[in-house]
Structures are given as structure tokens and as C-alpha cells.
Design a protein around this motif. Structure first.
Motif, PDB file in Angstrom:
ATOM      1  N   ARG A 177       0.828  -1.211   0.000  1.00 24.81           N
ATOM      2  CA  ARG A 177       0.000   0.000   0.000  1.00 24.81           C
ATOM      3  C   ARG A 177       0.863   1.263   0.000  1.00 24.81           C
ATOM      4  O   ARG A 177       0.528   2.268  -0.637  1.00 24.81           O
ATOM      5  N   SER A 178       1.981   1.222   0.706  1.00 23.79           N
ATOM      6  CA  SER A 178       2.864   2.388   0.768  1.00 23.79           C
ATOM      7  C   SER A 178       3.628   2.571  -0.537  1.00 23.79           C
ATOM      8  O   SER A 178       3.762   3.698  -1.040  1.00 23.79           O
ATOM      9  N   LEU A 179       4.148   1.486  -1.102  1.00 27.60           N
ATOM     10  CA  LEU A 179       4.898   1.592  -2.350  1.00 27.60           C
ATOM     11  C   LEU A 179       4.007   2.080  -3.490  1.00 27.60           C
ATOM     12  O   LEU A 179       4.458   2.830  -4.359  1.00 27.60           O
ATOM     13  N   ALA A 180       2.739   1.661  -3.472  1.00 28.30           N
ATOM     14  CA  ALA A 180       1.806   2.134  -4.499  1.00 28.30           C
ATOM     15  C   ALA A 180       1.726   3.655  -4.472  1.00 28.30           C
ATOM     16  O   ALA A 180       1.637   4.304  -5.527  1.00 28.30           O
ATOM     17  N   GLN A 181       1.768   4.234  -3.290  1.00 32.35           N
ATOM     18  CA  GLN A 181       1.720   5.691  -3.181  1.00 32.35           C
ATOM     19  C   GLN A 181       3.037   6.321  -3.644  1.00 32.35           C
ATOM     20  O   GLN A 181       3.044   7.366  -4.298  1.00 32.35           O
ATOM     21  N   SER A 182       4.140   5.665  -3.332  1.00 36.89           N
ATOM     22  CA  SER A 182       5.449   6.199  -3.719  1.00 36.89           C
ATOM     23  C   SER A 182       5.642   6.208  -5.231  1.00 36.89           C
ATOM     24  O   SER A 182       6.247   7.146  -5.778  1.00 36.89           O
ATOM     25  N   LEU A 183       5.155   5.189  -5.915  1.00 37.69           N
ATOM     26  CA  LEU A 183       5.432   5.028  -7.344  1.00 37.69           C
ATOM     27  C   LEU A 183       4.331   5.554  -8.252  1.00 37.69           C
ATOM     28  O   LEU A 183       4.509   5.602  -9.471  1.00 37.69           O
ATOM     29  N   ALA A 184       3.184   5.940  -7.677  1.00 36.67           N
ATOM     30  CA  ALA A 184       2.091   6.465  -8.494  1.00 36.67           C
ATOM     31  C   ALA A 184       2.487   7.814  -9.100  1.00 36.67           C
ATOM     32  O   ALA A 184       3.285   8.552  -8.519  1.00 36.67           O
ATOM     33  N   PRO A 185       1.939   8.162 -10.266  1.00 40.90           N
ATOM     34  CA  PRO A 185       0.938   7.404 -11.028  1.00 40.90           C
ATOM     35  C   PRO A 185       1.524   6.489 -12.098  1.00 40.90           C
ATOM     36  O   PRO A 185       0.791   5.775 -12.779  1.00 40.90           O
ATOM     37  N   GLU A 186       2.857   6.481 -12.226  1.00 39.63           N
ATOM     38  CA  GLU A 186       3.453   5.719 -13.335  1.00 39.63           C
ATOM     39  C   GLU A 186       3.381   4.215 -13.144  1.00 39.63           C
ATOM     40  O   GLU A 186       3.240   3.457 -14.105  1.00 39.63           O
ATOM     41  N   VAL A 187       3.501   3.765 -11.890  1.00 40.83           N
ATOM     42  CA  VAL A 187       3.603   2.329 -11.607  1.00 40.83           C
ATOM     43  C   VAL A 187       2.492   1.896 -10.664  1.00 40.83           C
ATOM     44  O   VAL A 187       2.239   2.560  -9.648  1.00 40.83           O
ATOM     45  N   ARG A 188       1.827   0.799 -11.001  1.00 38.72           N
ATOM     46  CA  ARG A 188       0.811   0.228 -10.111  1.00 38.72           C
ATOM     47  C   ARG A 188       1.448  -0.869  -9.261  1.00 38.72           C
ATOM     48  O   ARG A 188       2.279  -1.639  -9.753  1.00 38.72           O
ATOM     49  N   VAL A 189       1.039  -0.950  -7.991  1.00 40.51           N
ATOM     50  CA  VAL A 189       1.556  -1.971  -7.075  1.00 40.51           C
ATOM     51  C   VAL A 189       0.378  -2.608  -6.341  1.00 40.51           C
ATOM     52  O   VAL A 189      -0.388  -1.916  -5.667  1.00 40.51           O
ATOM     53  N   ASN A 190       0.229  -3.911  -6.478  1.00 44.54           N
ATOM     54  CA  ASN A 190      -0.832  -4.645  -5.796  1.00 44.54           C
ATOM     55  C   ASN A 190      -0.265  -5.916  -5.167  1.00 44.54           C
ATOM     56  O   ASN A 190       0.922  -6.227  -5.332  1.00 44.54           O
ATOM     57  N   CYS A 191      -1.119  -6.635  -4.468  1.00 42.16           N
ATOM     58  CA  CYS A 191      -0.686  -7.840  -3.754  1.00 42.16           C
ATOM     59  C   CYS A 191      -1.743  -8.923  -3.886  1.00 42.16           C
ATOM     60  O   CYS A 191      -2.941  -8.642  -3.744  1.00 42.16           O
ATOM     61  N   VAL A 192      -1.320 -10.148  -4.173  1.00 44.16           N
ATOM     62  CA  VAL A 192      -2.224 -11.294  -4.088  1.00 44.16           C
ATOM     63  C   VAL A 192      -1.991 -11.959  -2.736  1.00 44.16           C
ATOM     64  O   VAL A 192      -0.860 -12.079  -2.285  1.00 44.16           O
ATOM     65  N   ALA A 193      -3.068 -12.372  -2.089  1.00 42.73           N
ATOM     66  CA  ALA A 193      -2.973 -12.997  -0.770  1.00 42.73           C
ATOM     67  C   ALA A 193      -3.626 -14.370  -0.835  1.00 42.73           C
ATOM     68  O   ALA A 193      -4.826 -14.511  -0.597  1.00 42.73           O
ATOM     69  N   PRO A 194      -2.852 -15.401  -1.178  1.00 45.75           N
ATOM     70  CA  PRO A 194      -3.425 -16.753  -1.307  1.00 45.75           C
ATOM     71  C   PRO A 194      -3.892 -17.301   0.031  1.00 45.75           C
ATOM     72  O   PRO A 194      -3.323 -17.009   1.088  1.00 45.75           O
ATOM     73  N   GLY A 195      -4.944 -18.115  -0.039  1.00 47.05           N
ATOM     74  CA  GLY A 195      -5.411 -18.844   1.129  1.00 47.05           C
ATOM     75  C   GLY A 195      -4.846 -20.247   1.110  1.00 47.05           C
ATOM     76  O   GLY A 195      -3.649 -20.452   0.903  1.00 47.05           O
ATOM     77  N   TRP A 196      -5.723 -21.228   1.309  1.00 46.13           N
ATOM     78  CA  TRP A 196      -5.288 -22.619   1.306  1.00 46.13           C
ATOM     79  C   TRP A 196      -5.104 -23.075  -0.151  1.00 46.13           C
ATOM     80  O   TRP A 196      -6.052 -23.399  -0.843  1.00 46.13           O
ATOM     81  N   ILE A 197      -3.848 -23.067  -0.598  1.00 49.05           N
ATOM     82  CA  ILE A 197      -3.514 -23.441  -1.967  1.00 49.05           C
ATOM     83  C   ILE A 197      -2.762 -24.771  -1.939  1.00 49.05           C
ATOM     84  O   ILE A 197      -1.822 -24.935  -1.162  1.00 49.05           O
ATOM     85  N   ARG A 198      -3.177 -25.692  -2.810  1.00 49.51           N
ATOM     86  CA  ARG A 198      -2.567 -27.028  -2.800  1.00 49.51           C
ATOM     87  C   ARG A 198      -1.214 -27.004  -3.513  1.00 49.51           C
ATOM     88  O   ARG A 198      -1.076 -27.379  -4.677  1.00 49.51           O
ATOM     89  N   THR A 199      -0.216 -26.536  -2.799  1.00 49.43           N
ATOM     90  CA  THR A 199       1.168 -26.628  -3.251  1.00 49.43           C
ATOM     91  C   THR A 199       1.701 -28.002  -2.815  1.00 49.43           C
ATOM     92  O   THR A 199       0.944 -28.855  -2.356  1.00 49.43           O
ATOM     93  N   SER A 200       3.008 -28.199  -2.916  1.00 44.96           N
ATOM     94  CA  SER A 200       3.572 -29.497  -2.518  1.00 44.96           C
ATOM     95  C   SER A 200       3.305 -29.779  -1.045  1.00 44.96           C
ATOM     96  O   SER A 200       3.074 -30.926  -0.648  1.00 44.96           O
ATOM     97  N   TRP A 201       3.314 -28.710  -0.204  1.00 49.15           N
ATOM     98  CA  TRP A 201       3.004 -28.925   1.212  1.00 49.15           C
ATOM     99  C   TRP A 201       1.574 -29.429   1.372  1.00 49.15           C
ATOM    100  O   TRP A 201       1.312 -30.367   2.121  1.00 49.15           O
ATOM    101  N   GLY A 202       0.645 -28.813   0.680  1.00 52.80           N
ATOM    102  CA  GLY A 202      -0.756 -29.203   0.785  1.00 52.80           C
ATOM    103  C   GLY A 202      -1.020 -30.620   0.330  1.00 52.80           C
ATOM    104  O   GLY A 202      -1.877 -31.324   0.877  1.00 52.80           O
ATOM    105  N   GLU A 203      -0.263 -31.055  -0.667  1.00 53.76           N
ATOM    106  CA  GLU A 203      -0.456 -32.410  -1.184  1.00 53.76           C
ATOM    107  C   GLU A 203      -0.088 -33.471  -0.149  1.00 53.76           C
ATOM    108  O   GLU A 203      -0.619 -34.590  -0.173  1.00 53.76           O
TER     109      GLU A 203
END
Length: 259
Positions: A177-203
Motif C-alpha cells: 500500500r505504501s509503495l503504491a503511493q510512492s510510485l504512483a501514477p506511473e507504476v501500479r503496485v498490488n498484492c495477491v494474498a493466497p489462502g489454502w492453496i494445494r502446493t507441494s506442502w498441501g499435497e
């Protein structure tokens, strides 16, 4: 869907850290199928990274492998510089690399050692790489950065893992959220927040974890690595050009109050 819509990242240069397996691999392949030229990154799995690059080339896109230990400050700077030089710039940067402190020998580490490793890799590398590439993107006039958080970081989860991941991934949410403010308006910054995803650990997780993963999602299933990859694709695409400074939960809807 038109060809232009299906290949909405055609001509773009993308970097996906930690992309030799799991969510990172799925994301690299997803962006490549959308037309992006992709740099595949790994710390030590050179053979796996090369295999992903070959998969990308087979899909009709260009790929390059760059190895780097992102826990090391000098290595981060060298990595970003090499990535930028590959095609004379970067349009998309995805910070996916993270330390595995749940399996193997690391599972037996002390809480302090696990936390220190997560700070160096998950948090430190995300902050450093984002700022290094973000300055270049801003000077050039455009770019998109996507970081990787955790869906339960903001409300917390009981237990040792919950405590250390909430602390570190929550830091990434706040930084985004802070970097998005620092780099705007030229650069967009977002975040994905995965939940329970079946990676190798999940398997290989116990039945108790299997049951919990299904119980805590409103869709009553594990997420797939492709679910996160598609969310990332959306955030870096023209379709999301007015989305900035956001944390997108990819969890099927978190059931916060369990029966």
C-alpha cells in the motif's frame, strides 16, 4: 474471446521470482500464455527453472533463466540489473519467492530461525527488489508490481506458523500500500494474498489440515496454483489499469467463524 484479449500481455517483459515450481511456475506459464516474455528465477533449482523456461518457449513465448539467492542484498541488486538488461526494461515484476519453513529440515528450526529467514527472504527480497525495479519503472514511465501476501495475515491465525506468517506477510501487505503511493501514477503496485492453496506442502499435509482447508473456504475446496496465477494475470493486465494499492484475497472466501 478475441486473440488480442487472449494475448493481452503480448510484447511485455515479465519477471516472476521463485518460479521454478508451485505458484511461481503457474504464474510464469500463465503470463507467457498471455504473450509475455518471462524471466524465470530460482535460488538453486536450476534444472527445474530450465524446464519451466522450456515450457514457456513451447507455448510460443520467450524465456530466460536467472539464478539468484534473494536473501543476499548484493545478489538482489545484481539480479534486478541482469533482468532489466535482458530486453532493455521490465513491464511486470511478480515477487513470489518465499522461504519454506514448514517442510524438510526447516520444519525443525526454532521460531527465531524461521522468523529471521522469512524476514530476509519473503520480506527483505520483496522490499528490495520492488524498490530497485520500481525506481527504474517510474523513471521509464510505466510498470506493474505484484507482491505475495497471505489471506489470514490481517486477522491473524493461532499457532506458531500463524504468528510468524501474519507478522511477515502482514508487512508485505502494508509495504504494498505504501509503495503504491510512492510510485504512483506511473507504476501500479498490488498484492495477491493466497489462502489454502494445494502446493507441494498441501499435497502431503495431514488429514486434519486437509479437512481444515476445505472447511475454511466458502467454496469448500483447496485452491489451485492456477487460481493464484490467474489472479496475478488480471492484476498485471490492462483490465486492472485502475486497480492500485490493493490486497486481493485468493481463497474462495474465508470462513472466519467456524462452527
Amino acid at each position: 474471446m478475441t486473440d488480442d484479449q487472449a494475448r493481452d500481455l503480448r510484447g511485455k517483459i515479465a519477471v516472476v521470482t521463485g518460479s521454478s515450481s508451485g505458484i511461481g511456475r503457474a504464474t510464469a506459464l500463465e503470463l507467457a500464455r498471455a504473450g509475455a516474455m518471462v524471466i524465470v528465477h530460482a535460488r538453486q533449482s536450476a534444472e527445474d527453472a530450465a524446464f519451466v523456461a522450456d515450457e514457456i518457449r513451447a507455448s510460443g513465448s520467450e524465456a530466460e533463466v536467472i539464478m539468484a539467492d534473494l536473501s543476499d542484498a548484493d545478489a538482489r541488486e545484481t539480479f534486478v540489473a541482469k533482468a532489466w538488461r535482458w530486453r532493455g526494461g521490465i513491464d511486470i515484476w511478480v515477487n513470489n519467492a518465499g522461504a519454506d519453513v514448514l517442510t524438510g529440515d526447516a520444519a525443525r528450526w526454532s521460531v527465531e530461525q524461521k522468523l529471521e529467514t522469512l524476514w530476509r527472504v519473503d520480506v527483505g527480497a520483496t522490499l528490495a527488489c520492488s524498490r530497485l525495479v520500481g525506481v527504474r519503472m517510474k523513471q521509464r514511465g510505466h510498470g506493474v508490481i505484484v507482491n505475495t501476501g497471505w489471506d489470514q495475515a490481517e486477522q491473524g491465525m493461532a499457532g506458531e506458523s500463524g504468528e510468524i506468517f501474519a507478522a511477515t506477510k502482514g508487512a508485505i501487505h502494508a509495504f504494498t500500500r505504501s509503495l503504491a503511493q510512492s510510485l504512483a501514477p506511473e507504476v501500479r503496485v498490488n498484492c495477491v494474498a493466497p489462502g489454502w492453496i494445494r502446493t507441494s506442502w498441501g499435497e502431503h499435509a495431514s488429514q486434519a489440515w486437509q479437512d481444515r482447508a476445505r472447511r475454511e473456504s466458502l467454496l469448500a475446496r483447496w485452491g489451485a496454483v492456477e487460481d493464484v496465477a490467474r489472479a496475478t494475470h488480471f492484476l498485471v493486465s490492462p483490465a486492472a489499469e485502475f486497480i492500485n494499492g490493493q490486497v486481493l484475497m485468493v481463497n474462495g472466501g474465508l470462513r472466519r467463524y467456524l462452527p
